[in-house]
Scaffold this active site. Structure first.
Site, PDB file in Angstrom:
ATOM      1  N   GLY A   1      -9.931  -4.952  19.376  1.00  0.00           N
ATOM      2  CA  GLY A   1      -8.843  -4.978  18.393  1.00  0.00           C
ATOM      3  C   GLY A   1      -8.976  -6.052  17.340  1.00  0.00           C
ATOM      4  O   GLY A   1      -8.007  -6.359  16.653  1.00  0.00           O
TER       5      GLY A   1
ATOM      6  N   SER B   1     -15.969  10.063  19.036  1.00  0.00           N
ATOM      7  CA  SER B   1     -16.724  10.204  17.789  1.00  0.00           C
ATOM      8  C   SER B   1     -17.091  11.664  17.586  1.00  0.00           C
ATOM      9  O   SER B   1     -17.382  12.378  18.554  1.00  0.00           O
ATOM     10  CB  SER B   1     -17.997   9.367  17.828  1.00  0.00           C
ATOM     11  OG  SER B   1     -18.814   9.635  16.696  1.00  0.00           O
TER      12      SER B   1
ATOM     13  N   TYR C   1     -26.402   7.306  20.904  1.00  0.00           N
ATOM     14  CA  TYR C   1     -24.967   7.167  20.639  1.00  0.00           C
ATOM     15  C   TYR C   1     -24.231   8.470  20.938  1.00  0.00           C
ATOM     16  O   TYR C   1     -23.179   8.466  21.584  1.00  0.00           O
ATOM     17  CB  TYR C   1     -24.771   6.771  19.174  1.00  0.00           C
ATOM     18  CG  TYR C   1     -23.331   6.631  18.737  1.00  0.00           C
ATOM     19  CD1 TYR C   1     -22.630   5.457  18.989  1.00  0.00           C
ATOM     20  CD2 TYR C   1     -22.684   7.656  18.054  1.00  0.00           C
ATOM     21  CE1 TYR C   1     -21.308   5.310  18.576  1.00  0.00           C
ATOM     22  CE2 TYR C   1     -21.365   7.522  17.642  1.00  0.00           C
ATOM     23  CZ  TYR C   1     -20.682   6.349  17.906  1.00  0.00           C
ATOM     24  OH  TYR C   1     -19.378   6.222  17.500  1.00  0.00           O
TER      25      TYR C   1
END
Length: 249
Positions: A13, A135, A148
């Site tokens: 964050g 994603s 990824y």
């Protein structure tokens, strides 16, 4: 004030989408705890969010995440909303992927996120909500994105299964899958020069139906929707925030 008196933990964050979400949660009444790996950006994030607390922690270190959860429990007794946003990118074609590259990407994007969920749900109760950053790279064959994409695809399936397991406990779990978002992560691709990164940005923009990259604030709005009671009948969803890139291809 959708999150008034709620205890929110944002893992990852301290910048980008995670910071935008942490700030938005606080603006809607939440008490925010956040993590990151860089103390300077953690300090800046905390300074921008009244009443927040920051912790230096690498999500790849399961023991460190467990320690963060213990500190949140000691301070506030529970977590009402968990946003797992920590992640790392990296482009390399098949021939160039090393074991270290693979392990690094998977330790953060898959293993770290799974065990963060495991540690945090221990202090979550009925009505709790979890959002995880996925994603669109998990859903399309993008050259040089094998490590990824595999990590995020594994994460998507794992979270779907865990969402089912958490239904009896009254905890919802959803995923937000961003497309090309202009965040600091884009500029931290090992082995890519500034020129290559700019070329990557242009390629992405040319292929996005809305002809622009998204912003961290736009992703944060999707995160807060799924985390809130506005989405009380939604679990195991995967919300694409990608300007139509995946849906309109």
């Amino acid at each position: 004030m959708r999150f008034e008196n709620k205890i929110v933990l944002v893992l990852g964050g301290n910048s980008g989408m995670g910071l935008a979400a942490a700030q938005a949660f606080a603006a809607e009444g939440a008490k925010v705890h956040l993590t990151g790996r860089n103390q300077d950006t953690i300090d800046a994030a905390v300074a921008s969010i009244p009443g927040s607390t920051g912790y230096a922690s690498d999500i790849a270190d399961v023991a460190a995440t467990q320690d963060v959860v213990a500190k949140v429990e000691a301070a506030d007794g529970r977590i009402d909303v968990l946003y797992i946003n920590a992640g790392v990118g990296g482009f390399a074609p098949l021939e160039a992927i090393t074991e270290d590259d693979w392990d690094h990407i998977h330790s953060i994007n898959l293993k770290g996120c799974v065990f963060a969920l495991q540690k945090a749900v221990r202090i979550m109760g009925k009505g709790g909500s979890i959002v995880v950053t996925g994603s669109i790279g998990a859903h399309g064959a993008i050259e040089a994105n094998g490590a990824y994409g595999a990590a995020k695809a594994g994460l998507a399936m794992a979270m779907k299964i865990f969402a089912k397991e958490l239904v009896p406990r009254g905890i919802r779990l959803n995923m937000v899958s961003p497309g090309p978002i202009d965040t600091p992560l884009l500029y931290r691709n090992p082995g890519m020069s500034d020129e290559q990164i700019e070329g990557l940005k242009k390629m992405m923009i040319d292929n996005i139906p809305m002809h622009r990259m998204g912003t961290s604030d736009e992703v944060a709005k999707a995160v807060l929707f799924l985390a809130s009671e506005d989405a009380s009948f939604i679990t195991a969803a995967n919300l694409f925030v990608d300007g139509g890139l995946l849906e309109l291809r």
